[in-house]
Write a protein that holds these residues in place. Structure first.
Motif, PDB file in Angstrom:
ATOM      1  N   HIS A 110       0.802  -1.257  -0.084  1.00 57.53           N
ATOM      2  CA  HIS A 110      -0.012  -0.006   0.168  1.00 57.53           C
ATOM      3  C   HIS A 110       0.811   1.321  -0.081  1.00 57.53           C
ATOM      4  O   HIS A 110       0.453   2.304  -0.508  1.00 57.53           O
ATOM      5  CB  HIS A 110      -0.907   0.072   1.247  1.00 57.53           C
ATOM      6  N   ASP A 114       5.743   5.417  -2.725  1.00 57.86           N
ATOM      7  CA  ASP A 114       6.173   6.752  -2.083  1.00 57.86           C
ATOM      8  C   ASP A 114       6.746   6.649  -0.727  1.00 57.86           C
ATOM      9  O   ASP A 114       7.518   7.486  -0.308  1.00 57.86           O
ATOM     10  CB  ASP A 114       4.763   7.586  -1.881  1.00 57.86           C
ATOM     11  N   VAL A 155      -2.208  -4.910  -4.766  1.00 56.45           N
ATOM     12  CA  VAL A 155      -1.983  -3.760  -5.768  1.00 56.45           C
ATOM     13  C   VAL A 155      -3.254  -3.165  -6.233  1.00 56.45           C
ATOM     14  O   VAL A 155      -4.132  -3.951  -6.657  1.00 56.45           O
ATOM     15  CB  VAL A 155      -1.100  -4.556  -6.842  1.00 56.45           C
ATOM     16  N   GLU A 156      -3.118  -1.806  -6.036  1.00 59.68           N
ATOM     17  CA  GLU A 156      -4.307  -0.874  -6.505  1.00 59.68           C
ATOM     18  C   GLU A 156      -4.022   0.083  -7.190  1.00 59.68           C
ATOM     19  O   GLU A 156      -5.135   0.584  -8.003  1.00 59.68           O
ATOM     20  CB  GLU A 156      -4.933  -0.376  -5.153  1.00 59.68           C
ATOM     21  N   THR A 157      -2.920   0.561  -7.538  1.00 61.91           N
ATOM     22  CA  THR A 157      -2.566   1.373  -8.541  1.00 61.91           C
ATOM     23  C   THR A 157      -1.629   1.069  -9.505  1.00 61.91           C
ATOM     24  O   THR A 157      -0.644   0.228  -9.318  1.00 61.91           O
ATOM     25  CB  THR A 157      -2.007   2.822  -7.777  1.00 61.91           C
ATOM     26  N   THR A 158      -1.635   1.897 -10.729  1.00 60.60           N
ATOM     27  CA  THR A 158      -0.883   1.669 -11.605  1.00 60.60           C
ATOM     28  C   THR A 158       1.033   1.807 -11.207  1.00 60.60           C
ATOM     29  O   THR A 158       1.668   1.396 -11.734  1.00 60.60           O
ATOM     30  CB  THR A 158      -0.808   2.494 -13.211  1.00 60.60           C
ATOM     31  N   ALA A 159       1.144   2.821 -10.231  1.00 63.58           N
ATOM     32  CA  ALA A 159       2.092   3.187  -9.674  1.00 63.58           C
ATOM     33  C   ALA A 159       2.888   1.961  -8.889  1.00 63.58           C
ATOM     34  O   ALA A 159       4.115   1.852  -9.033  1.00 63.58           O
ATOM     35  CB  ALA A 159       2.131   4.441  -8.786  1.00 63.58           C
ATOM     36  N   GLN A 160       1.957   1.382  -8.220  1.00 63.01           N
ATOM     37  CA  GLN A 160       2.617   0.011  -7.410  1.00 63.01           C
ATOM     38  C   GLN A 160       2.791  -0.903  -8.500  1.00 63.01           C
ATOM     39  O   GLN A 160       3.982  -1.698  -8.197  1.00 63.01           O
ATOM     40  CB  GLN A 160       1.445  -0.391  -6.471  1.00 63.01           C
ATOM     41  N   ARG A 161       2.021  -1.154  -9.420  1.00 61.33           N
ATOM     42  CA  ARG A 161       2.445  -2.247 -10.680  1.00 61.33           C
ATOM     43  C   ARG A 161       3.721  -1.850 -11.023  1.00 61.33           C
ATOM     44  O   ARG A 161       4.501  -2.687 -11.284  1.00 61.33           O
ATOM     45  CB  ARG A 161       1.374  -2.330 -11.536  1.00 61.33           C
ATOM     46  N   LEU A 176      -6.509  -3.587  -8.566  1.00 60.95           N
ATOM     47  CA  LEU A 176      -6.003  -3.280 -10.029  1.00 60.95           C
ATOM     48  C   LEU A 176      -6.273  -3.994 -11.034  1.00 60.95           C
ATOM     49  O   LEU A 176      -6.811  -3.649 -12.309  1.00 60.95           O
ATOM     50  CB  LEU A 176      -4.470  -2.887  -9.887  1.00 60.95           C
TER      51      LEU A 176
END
Length: 123
Positions: free
Chosen positions: A52, A56, A83-89, A104
């Motif tokens: 999560h 960042d 995984v929920e965001t494209t940044a995390q992926r 995501l």
């Protein structure tokens, strides 16, 4: 996990059936680094609490990078959960995480709906 000899026996039996064994929620609760040495695992799943904050939170980044590096040393594949965001992926791809799961990709689905999600789109 209370009886390591029994656990080893069960894992061997699962492997003989062609199944893989994954250590879920690695880094939290009862998951232990000793299991990496003791049990013939195939995969680690990084707990969502560490995913999560990526990319960042520097502490979450350090933990995820360390888990992936540790898994590589033990020749284990790695799945990141939550995984929920494209940044995390993108972060996980850049650090060679083998697989992801989370919103995501899809919300939880009933069994009958999974085939439609996994089937190729036809025109």
């Amino acid at each position: 996990m209370a009886d390591p000899r029994d656990t080893i026996r069960v894992i061997r039996a699962l492997h003989e059936l062609g199944l893989e064994v994954t250590l879920d929620d690695f880094g939290t609760g009862y998951s232990s680094m000793a299991y990496l040495k003791r049990f013939a695992l195939d995969r680690l799943k990084i707990d969502a609490t560490f995913i999560h904050g990526t990319p960042d939170d520097k502490d979450d980044v350090a933990i995820v990078q360390a888990i992936i590096a540790l898994a590589r040393q033990f020749r284990l594949r790695v799945t990141a959960e939550g995984v929920e965001t494209t940044a995390q992926r993108a972060f996980l791809q850049a650090h060679r995480c083998d697989a992801i799961q989370g919103f995501l990709i899809s919300a939880p689905l009933p069994g009958q709906d999974i085939a439609a999600l996994l089937s190729p789109v036809t025109a």
